[in-house]
Each structure stands twice: as C-alpha cells, then as structure tokens.
Design a protein around this motif. Sequence first.
Motif, PDB file in Angstrom:
ATOM      1  N   UNK A 118       9.202  11.845  -1.563  1.00 45.03           N
ATOM      2  CA  UNK A 118       8.693  10.670  -2.142  1.00 45.03           C
ATOM      3  C   UNK A 118       7.191  10.224  -1.046  1.00 45.03           C
ATOM      4  N   UNK A 119       6.366   9.768  -1.734  1.00 45.81           N
ATOM      5  CA  UNK A 119       5.025   9.377  -0.910  1.00 45.81           C
ATOM      6  C   UNK A 119       4.820   8.075  -0.776  1.00 45.81           C
ATOM      7  N   UNK A 120       4.647   7.644   0.172  1.00 45.19           N
ATOM      8  CA  UNK A 120       4.438   6.281   0.596  1.00 45.19           C
ATOM      9  C   UNK A 120       3.179   5.850   1.504  1.00 45.19           C
ATOM     10  N   UNK A 121       2.341   4.705   1.137  1.00 42.98           N
ATOM     11  CA  UNK A 121       1.148   4.220   2.071  1.00 42.98           C
ATOM     12  C   UNK A 121       1.611   2.789   2.340  1.00 42.98           C
ATOM     13  N   UNK A 122       1.140   2.468   3.761  1.00 41.80           N
ATOM     14  CA  UNK A 122       1.147   1.027   3.944  1.00 41.80           C
ATOM     15  C   UNK A 122      -0.218   0.817   4.062  1.00 41.80           C
ATOM     16  N   UNK A 123      -0.715  -0.255   3.384  1.00 42.17           N
ATOM     17  CA  UNK A 123      -2.068  -0.617   3.257  1.00 42.17           C
ATOM     18  C   UNK A 123      -2.389  -2.055   3.577  1.00 42.17           C
ATOM     19  N   UNK A 124      -3.806  -2.453   4.198  1.00 45.37           N
ATOM     20  CA  UNK A 124      -3.708  -3.961   4.180  1.00 45.37           C
ATOM     21  C   UNK A 124      -4.780  -4.229   3.162  1.00 45.37           C
ATOM     22  N   UNK A 125      -4.667  -5.283   2.776  1.00 46.12           N
ATOM     23  CA  UNK A 125      -5.453  -6.242   1.483  1.00 46.12           C
ATOM     24  C   UNK A 125      -6.643  -7.198   1.865  1.00 46.12           C
ATOM     25  N   UNK A 126      -7.615  -6.794   1.335  1.00 46.34           N
ATOM     26  CA  UNK A 126      -8.684  -7.761   1.597  1.00 46.34           C
ATOM     27  C   UNK A 126      -8.517  -9.052   1.296  1.00 46.34           C
ATOM     28  N   UNK A 127      -7.759  -9.517   0.233  1.00 45.80           N
ATOM     29  CA  UNK A 127      -7.505 -10.645  -0.427  1.00 45.80           C
ATOM     30  C   UNK A 127      -6.337 -11.243   0.144  1.00 45.80           C
ATOM     31  N   UNK A 128      -5.559 -10.735   0.998  1.00 44.45           N
ATOM     32  CA  UNK A 128      -4.410 -11.275   1.742  1.00 44.45           C
ATOM     33  C   UNK A 128      -3.049 -11.397   0.799  1.00 44.45           C
ATOM     34  N   UNK A 133      -4.604  -3.448  -6.458  1.00 40.05           N
ATOM     35  CA  UNK A 133      -4.916  -4.048  -5.500  1.00 40.05           C
ATOM     36  C   UNK A 133      -6.029  -4.026  -4.776  1.00 40.05           C
ATOM     37  N   UNK A 134      -6.591  -5.124  -3.884  1.00 39.25           N
ATOM     38  CA  UNK A 134      -7.916  -4.990  -2.937  1.00 39.25           C
ATOM     39  C   UNK A 134      -7.489  -4.501  -1.780  1.00 39.25           C
ATOM     40  N   UNK A 135      -7.654  -2.934  -1.647  1.00 39.88           N
ATOM     41  CA  UNK A 135      -7.291  -2.490  -0.492  1.00 39.88           C
ATOM     42  C   UNK A 135      -8.388  -2.475   0.663  1.00 39.88           C
ATOM     43  N   UNK A 136      -8.126  -2.952   1.805  1.00 37.95           N
ATOM     44  CA  UNK A 136      -8.939  -3.094   2.766  1.00 37.95           C
ATOM     45  C   UNK A 136      -8.969  -1.622   3.468  1.00 37.95           C
ATOM     46  N   UNK A 137      -7.620  -1.409   3.663  1.00 39.25           N
ATOM     47  CA  UNK A 137      -7.642   0.029   4.632  1.00 39.25           C
ATOM     48  C   UNK A 137      -6.309   0.682   4.226  1.00 39.25           C
ATOM     49  N   UNK A 138      -6.424   1.980   4.120  1.00 29.40           N
ATOM     50  CA  UNK A 138      -5.077   2.622   4.204  1.00 29.40           C
ATOM     51  C   UNK A 138      -4.570   3.034   5.524  1.00 29.40           C
ATOM     52  N   UNK A 139      -3.706   2.239   6.116  1.00 29.11           N
ATOM     53  CA  UNK A 139      -3.439   2.378   7.452  1.00 29.11           C
ATOM     54  C   UNK A 139      -2.244   3.496   7.562  1.00 29.11           C
ATOM     55  N   UNK A 140      -1.604   3.805   6.844  1.00 28.99           N
ATOM     56  CA  UNK A 140      -0.393   4.800   7.233  1.00 28.99           C
ATOM     57  C   UNK A 140      -0.145   5.584   5.821  1.00 28.99           C
TER      58      UNK A 140
END
Length: 514
Positions: free
Chosen positions: A250-260, A318-325
């Motif tokens: 399975x594939x996963x991402x942890x992302x930050x969001x610009x709209x919080x 989602x309003x993705x700011x950064x794909x962190x992981x």
Amino acid sequence: MIQRDGHCTSLWQNGETAYKPAPITDTKDFDVIVAGGGITGISTALLMAERGKRCLVLEARELCFGTTGGTTAHINTLLDTPYATIAKNFGKDNAKATAQAAQDALQLIRSNVSRLNIDCGFSEADAYLFAQNGDQDKTLQQLLDATVDAGVEAFAANNIPLPIPFTTAMRVKGQAKFHPVKYVFALARAFESLGGAILQQTRVTGVENNADGVTVETSQGRFVAKDLIYATHIPPGVNLLHLRCVPYRSYAMAVTLSDEAYPEDLSYDMEDPYHYYRTQMVNGQPYLIAGGKDHKTGETANAAAHFTQLESHIRKYFNVKEISYKWSSQYFEPADGLPYIGHLPGQQEHIYVATGFGGNGMTYSNVAAILLRDLVAKGAAQYETLFDPNRIKPVAGFKSFISHNADVVKQFVSKLLPHEDLKQLADMAPGEGKVVSYEDEKIAIHKDGKGGIHAVSPVCTHLQCEVKWNNAELSWDCPCHGARYDPDGNVLTGPASMSLEAAPMEKALEHSKK
Ligand code: FES
C-alpha cells in the motif's frame, strides 16, 4: 533517523533515533522468546512481562524496522473485512466476537497510553466510510447494518470530514490514531523496566522444538525458552500460513495543506482498492496522511507510478502545500478475512504465531498480544478458536486463495520466459532494476544512483520464486509470499531468512559492456 524496510522515508522515521536497549547480562532461563520487534512483538512481550514471565525479544534489525515503521496507524474497529463478510463466513456470533476483540484491543492501547503516560499523539476519533455511487450506497447500507449487528456503535451520517463528494456515509464511534513508533518505543522501555530483554540485530536462523521448550538459533548465538512467539509479520520457514496469506503493498503520503483544513477523523472511500485519510500532528506540524493504490506484492511493473496516481488523487481534493513524506509498506491479507493468531500450524506445543492482519495491523497486533498472553500463560484464551491459525475455512476466502496460488504457479513458469536482450543493461537508468538472462542463468541487476551495478540471484531463498524490482522502495520483492530484499540481496522482510545469492559481478559487468 530510525531504519525501515525500504528506501522511502515514512512520517514516523522523522526525528526518531534508533531504540537503544539496555545490555543483557543474563541470557538464560527465559520463559518466552518473542521474535519480532514491531507493535505485535513488543505489545505481547510487555503483557508477558506484566504476567511475571521472563521474556526475550529478538529483532533481526531494529525495533519498528518492519511494517510498524511504515503503517498509517489507523486504530479501528471498522475493519477491512466488513462485519457483513465475517458474519457470512463465520456466523453472526463470531462477527460480534471479532468486534469485541477489536474493542478490547483499542482499550489495551488506550490503557497503555494512559497508565504509562505515553507521549505518542494518541487521540480518539470517529471513522467515516463513504459511498460515491448507487451501487456503493447499497453496499454501504448492508455494511452499516452488519456493523451495528456486530455491536459496534455506528450510524448513517450526513457529512464527512473530507472535501470529497459522496452520496451516503456511515460514521463509526470509538476509533483512534497515534504515532506508532513513539508508542512502541515507550512500551519497550516499560517492558525493559520489568526485567524484559531486547536484542536487536539478532536474526532467528533456526528453531528446535522439544517436549520441554524451544532452542532458538540466532545470528548472535543460541537461546532457550519454554515458548516462542513469531511476531515477524509472517512466520519464517515453510508453513501452511504462507498459502493462507497474500502479501500486498500500500502507498501513503504525508502532506501539509495550505488551507490548514486538516480532517480530525479517520475516513475511507469504497473504491477497490480503497483510499484512506487521517491527520497526525508530528513534532508540532499537522500532516494529512492519505493512502491507497494497493496491489499484490511484486505485481506492478512500476511501483513509483502508484505514488504518482496517489498524488494526483490527493491534489484533486486537497490544497496541498508540500508532499513531505511518501512511502509504501506491506501487509498480509488472510484467505478467509480474519487473522491467524495462536499455535503455529504443524507445531501444537511451544510455538505461536500472529499474522494475516490485513490493513488492521494496529488493532490485530493488540488482539494478538492479549490472546497470546492468555494462551501462553494460562493455556487457553478467549477467541482462540475464532482466530486459530489451524482453522479450515474452505469456502470463505476461496477466491483469493486460489487466484493467489495461480499467481504463484505463474511465477515459477515465468522462469521459462524468452531470453532477454542483455544489451539493454547498458541503457538501464539509475534506480532501475531488472532480471536478465545470461548464459542460461538469470541475474537480478540494479543500477544505483551513482551508476554502480548490484547483481544478485533472482531466486527467492524462501521457496524459489523469482523476485521483481520495486522501483519505489528500491528492493527486490517476491510475489509469492512477500519476502523482500535490498539491492545487495539482504533480507528486508520475511518469510525468507537467507540473503539472495550473490551473482558473479564479472558476469554482470561483462554483460553491461556488450
Ligand atoms: Fe516464498 Fe519468495 S517469499 S518464494
């Protein structure tokens, strides 16, 4: 940073340093040896120690190296195998028993967090399952009815916590989330404070079972105990359970969001494979964790493309700011939908196993800890028949069992594939890997980021299937029972316990010049 069984870095590795166990002075007189230092092994070992058992944990690498370091850590009683399916396959009473076992598991985690004062970002949450078309609406209603019948608090919902269009939804109370590595490290410290022993970089290489107990051979010497528990995700060696569990990634991402707009609860759609979503605060930063795009291990030509698909899915909503992981991890799907916890098939005395957790590792690891504690300490446990690894369910799970084993056969047949043009090797891109034929021999070749060539035998040391290159985690993955190896052939994931054989580098290099 802690190590994990893949090239990609998971959210849980961020800021964590490897667990350092206390030195062991007395290596004799163990009651129980637990093989495996993930959430199953450490949770079980702690419960054993609390029962007064002298317990040794043997970990082939370091704590949380395996799937515990790559899970997305949904702690749920809304299980991957729907209660409707469990009721159909095992009866309504057993669906209720499964729900109760899952609730007991959550309660164990809750109680550990609270009594040991564990700082692991644990929080209670609800779970939402949502439909997106008429067919899914019908299925969702059936799942809701069966979930309620099983005794889980669930009801229809008018809203979901995600900005994703839906038609109908259900909400399930009493779920949770946490940081799995922080949690396991805290349990390990509690275990050691009770006299428990942990040995890392110690791989089990052989086990002898006799009337009095087990003798366990390892890369660091021999240990004797009354009982042995395999908490290695899938047991090593050759076992019936390798035919009853199918490895998936399975594939996963942890992302930050610009709209919080981080969703607080756990959410799941009903696609096949489904997507899953939740938020976790790590070191003061909230991350949306989203995952999906699962496939059987070794059955994709381009694992990295699954990240691309997942990213476009996340960015759509989602309003993705950064794909962190971004990372992937492995799980083992049980043939009939329930995990296998209890006596290792073929070994009715002294050797126990817990495997086949599907996508519910956080929950079933704790079901296993409770069940195995009672089975080992008292000789009997609630739910031992339900989760018995020796159970025979010929109808339930028949489809996945048969189709997977057809795949296994295909893997063996694939050795007869026509000779590849070896000249392609010179054109391999850095990061690429492939199995090539050379003078009647097959070689698994990987070109690393600096152009270096790594050559090993593609023959899995478990049961001789041919490994496939995983270009996301830079590993050789075996499609048959899920063993995985690094580019130099070292074991990352069982059931294999021996490295891939080295292929003569001269051959590979000679070939690369042609
Ligand atoms: Fe069984 Fe490879 S994992 S043959």
